[in-house]
Write a protein that holds these residues in place. Structure first.
Motif, short mmCIF file in Angstrom:
data_model
loop_
_atom_site.label_atom_id
_atom_site.label_comp_id
_atom_site.label_asym_id
_atom_site.label_seq_id
_atom_site.Cartn_x
_atom_site.Cartn_y
_atom_site.Cartn_z
N ASP A 19 0.82 -1.19 0.00
CA ASP A 19 0.00 0.00 0.00
C ASP A 19 0.87 1.26 0.00
O ASP A 19 1.92 1.29 0.63
CB ASP A 19 -0.90 -0.02 1.24
N LEU A 20 0.38 2.27 -0.69
CA LEU A 20 1.10 3.54 -0.75
C LEU A 20 0.27 4.66 -0.11
O LEU A 20 0.33 5.81 -0.53
CB LEU A 20 1.44 3.88 -2.21
N GLY A 21 -0.49 4.33 0.91
CA GLY A 21 -1.33 5.30 1.58
C GLY A 21 -2.70 5.35 0.93
O GLY A 21 -2.97 6.25 0.14
N THR A 22 -3.57 4.40 1.26
CA THR A 22 -4.78 4.21 0.44
C THR A 22 -5.81 3.36 1.17
O THR A 22 -5.67 3.02 2.34
CB THR A 22 -4.38 3.54 -0.88
N ARG A 23 -6.84 2.97 0.42
CA ARG A 23 -7.81 1.98 0.87
C ARG A 23 -8.05 1.03 -0.30
O ARG A 23 -8.34 1.46 -1.41
CB ARG A 23 -9.12 2.66 1.27
N PHE A 24 -7.87 -0.26 -0.07
CA PHE A 24 -8.06 -1.22 -1.15
C PHE A 24 -8.72 -2.48 -0.63
O PHE A 24 -8.64 -2.81 0.56
CB PHE A 24 -6.72 -1.56 -1.83
N GLY A 25 -9.40 -3.18 -1.54
CA GLY A 25 -10.03 -4.45 -1.21
C GLY A 25 -9.25 -5.58 -1.83
O GLY A 25 -8.74 -5.48 -2.95
N LEU A 26 -9.16 -6.67 -1.10
CA LEU A 26 -8.45 -7.86 -1.58
C LEU A 26 -9.39 -9.05 -1.44
O LEU A 26 -10.04 -9.23 -0.40
CB LEU A 26 -7.18 -8.09 -0.76
N GLU A 27 -9.46 -9.86 -2.48
CA GLU A 27 -10.34 -11.03 -2.50
C GLU A 27 -9.54 -12.24 -2.96
O GLU A 27 -8.87 -12.20 -3.99
CB GLU A 27 -11.51 -10.78 -3.44
N VAL A 28 -9.60 -13.31 -2.18
CA VAL A 28 -8.81 -14.51 -2.48
C VAL A 28 -9.74 -15.72 -2.49
O VAL A 28 -10.35 -16.06 -1.48
CB VAL A 28 -7.69 -14.74 -1.45
N GLY A 29 -9.85 -16.36 -3.64
CA GLY A 29 -10.51 -17.66 -3.72
C GLY A 29 -12.00 -17.68 -3.62
O GLY A 29 -12.60 -18.75 -3.61
N THR A 30 -12.70 -16.53 -3.55
CA THR A 30 -14.16 -16.56 -3.44
C THR A 30 -14.83 -16.66 -4.80
O THR A 30 -15.99 -17.01 -4.89
CB THR A 30 -14.68 -15.32 -2.70
N ARG A 31 -14.11 -16.33 -5.86
CA ARG A 31 -14.64 -16.41 -7.23
C ARG A 31 -13.66 -17.21 -8.07
O ARG A 31 -13.08 -16.73 -9.02
CB ARG A 31 -14.82 -15.01 -7.80
N GLY A 32 -13.44 -18.46 -7.70
CA GLY A 32 -12.43 -19.29 -8.34
C GLY A 32 -11.16 -19.28 -7.50
O GLY A 32 -11.16 -18.87 -6.34
#
Length: 550
Positions: free
Chosen positions: A227-240
């Protein structure tokens, strides 16, 4: 038992200094805390290995390496060993358990170097497993949380060290020592790696990183996000079996296996990583929860239609918001008296025939994007048809996108599975997963509250029978419910705001009971109490697990 008390009792146990009351306290804690049993089991393993090898000859450095290897490897019968710790603690009160402190047998060793190495290993393992709980991260809030089997439950404020966190449902907010925070959505598995990093092994998470925590890293099986000073979403394995990163604000750097240079992603950009191949895409902020429901007024202002009159054409409203909110039984069919009275979930209820029945009220509804909760009992017949959708509770202006608020049973297969709970505005919606077309009473609730970010997403959480619905989307944009303006309608039950047949028909078919509208986002605990007691929830305890003010 707090971490400091637990640490003191274990230290006293190691020093063979526990009296009967303290032994009883440690015994109770070990019975209820699997993590504590594992720690005690590790210490017993060390003691056994030391005692066994202290009486034998052989290379002492090799022995030290073997101790470390055994303690860090997976133990096939570790569960049974841990379960035996409780009996051993109890046995210590009768003098039956030798303690690692009793090292008099070390005098038989030919070399003190290995002994020092192993004792140092003991200290490092003990301090390394307990001390980090005081500094890496802390549980900062939760909503509708269900812990995974085998996971020790942690309350708000509980310190977290290196290691896995597993939840099966709901949301858990973790605040790291660096200032970064993560909202984990179940089912999910996450490893705390340090004060400024974690690994998401499965599920969804949103990282909120202030400037002072820039550099916060989230790893996944398919890459690493810095991260470089932010807000992000991470998704692992829920859609394949892929990893997706969605930048909701600011900028991140994504490292993809097989690529020599990291990719930089900015707001509204996303990346899908699968089989060492990365595909650019648009970010979808509606799939992530960026904020837990806020603490509203307690008890929350409300209006309630009990529908207990059991006869007549009028329905009385109760509650602080009631005002002139009484309701009338009406019909779109000339000469029809409107919904019929039937036994309800509590007292009487109303049955809608699907031909013209509806209820009109004089309550304008909750306006703008203000937080709200709509809760009621509904019975949907097994032969319910999509033409009877879009028609449980609604208010606002259907002619303006985002200006109407509607709770319904989804009738459109192109939007999601039909027969499920649906909430939203004319152009955007959230749909649940449970099929309600079973002819039984179900308690349903829809909670709306603001998200966080420069392009705020208004979050919607759906509950059926007190349980959070694992909806694919968590929010919508552009909620601005119009109340009391030309073209807007007051709260109605059972009537579709858009009467054109291609938009779902005219009226609901089924039964409704105990309709509540709250001027606040209720927690799951409050919704469950409402479902069980059929009265507005009492003030919530101070130790509630909602997210604290930032």
């Amino acid at each position: 038992m707090g971490p400091s008390t637990r640490h003191r009792l274990v230290s006293a146990w190691l020093a063979d200094g526990l009296g009967p009351p303290e032994t009883a306290a440690l015994l109770r804690a070990a019975r209820s805390d699997p993590a504590l049993r594992r720690e005690l089991a590790t210490l017993l393993k060390i003691e056994r290995l030391l005692r066994h090898h202290g009486a034998t000859l052989g290379p002492r450095d090799a022995f030290a390496q073997e101790v470390v290897a055994r303690l860090t490897a997976d133990d096939k019968d570790g569960g049974a060993f841990c379960s035996g710790v409780i009996a051993r603690i109890g046995g210590r009160a009768r003098g039956a358990l030798p303690h690692p402190r009793d090292f008099s047998w070390l005098a038989r060793w030919g070399s003190w170097a290995a002994a020092v190495a192993v004792i140092a290993t003991l200290g490092c393992l003990y301090l390394g497993r307990w001390a980090p709980r005081h500094g890496l991260a802390v549980v900062a809030g939760s909503e509708a949380l269900r812990w995974a089997d085998g996971q020790s439950p942690f309350g708000e404020g509980h310190p977290l060290g290196r290691g896995p966190i597993a939840i099966d449902a709901g949301f858990l907010r973790i605040r790291f020592a660096s200032g970064a925070s993560v909202i984990l959505e179940g089912p999910a598995r996450l490893d705390v790696l340090g004060k400024n990093g974690a690994r998401l092994r499965a599920g969804r998470a949103v990282a909120d990183v202030p400037p002072e925590a820039s550099g916060f890293a989230m790893e996944s099986p398919d890459g690493r996000i810095i991260d470089l000073g932010t807000r992000f979403g991470l998704e692992v394995g829920t859609r394949g079996r892929a990893t997706e990163v969605h930048v909701l604000e600011g900028q991140v750097r994504a490292s993809v296996p097989g690529e020599t240079a990291a990719r930089e992603l900015r707001e509204s950009q996303a990346l899908r990583i699968e089989a060492r191949t990365a595909t650019a895409m648009a970010a979808d902020g509606t799939r992530f929860l960026t904020r837990l429901p806020p603490r509203g007024a307690s008890p929350a202002p409300y209006v309630h239609w009990s529908l207990d009159e059991a006869s007549g054409q009028s329905v009385r409203a109760e509650g602080p918001l009631a005002g002139a909110a009484d309701a009338r039984l009406e019909s779109l069919m000339r000469g029809d008296g409107g919904p019929g009275w039937i036994p309800g979930r509590f007292g009487a209820a109303l049955e809608f025939d699907g031909a013209g029945d509806f209820v009109a009220t004089d309550f304008g509804g909750i306006s703008g994007d203000r937080a709200r909760t709509v809760a009621l009992w509904a019975k949907v017949p097994t032969d319910w048809e999509p033409i009877n959708g879009f028609a449980l509770v609604s208010w606002g202006a259907i002619s303006v996108p985002g200006a109407a608020w509607q709770i319904s049973i989804n009738p459109l297969p192109e939007d999601g599975p039909i027969g499920r709970l649906r909430a939203g505005v004319h152009t955007s919606h959230v749909i649940g997963t449970r099929d309600l077309r079973d002819g039984r009473w179900h308690h349903i609730a829809a909670v709306l509250f603001d998200g966080e970010g420069p392009r705020d997403t208004t979050h919607i959480l759906l509950f059926v029978d007190g349980q959070l619905e694992p909806a694919e989307r968590k929010g919508i944009r552009g909620v601005n419910t119009e109340v009391g303006r030309p073209g807007s309608t007051a709260v109605a039950f059972g009537r579709n705001m858009d009467d054109r047949p291609r938009h779902g028909g005219r009226v609901f078919r089924g039964a409704l009971d105990e309709v509540f509208i709250f001027d606040s986002a209720l927690s799951q605990e409050s919704i469950v109490r409402l479902m069980r007691e059929n009265k507005p929830p009492e003030p919530e305890p101070k130790a509630h697990h909602h997210e604290k003010n930032r």
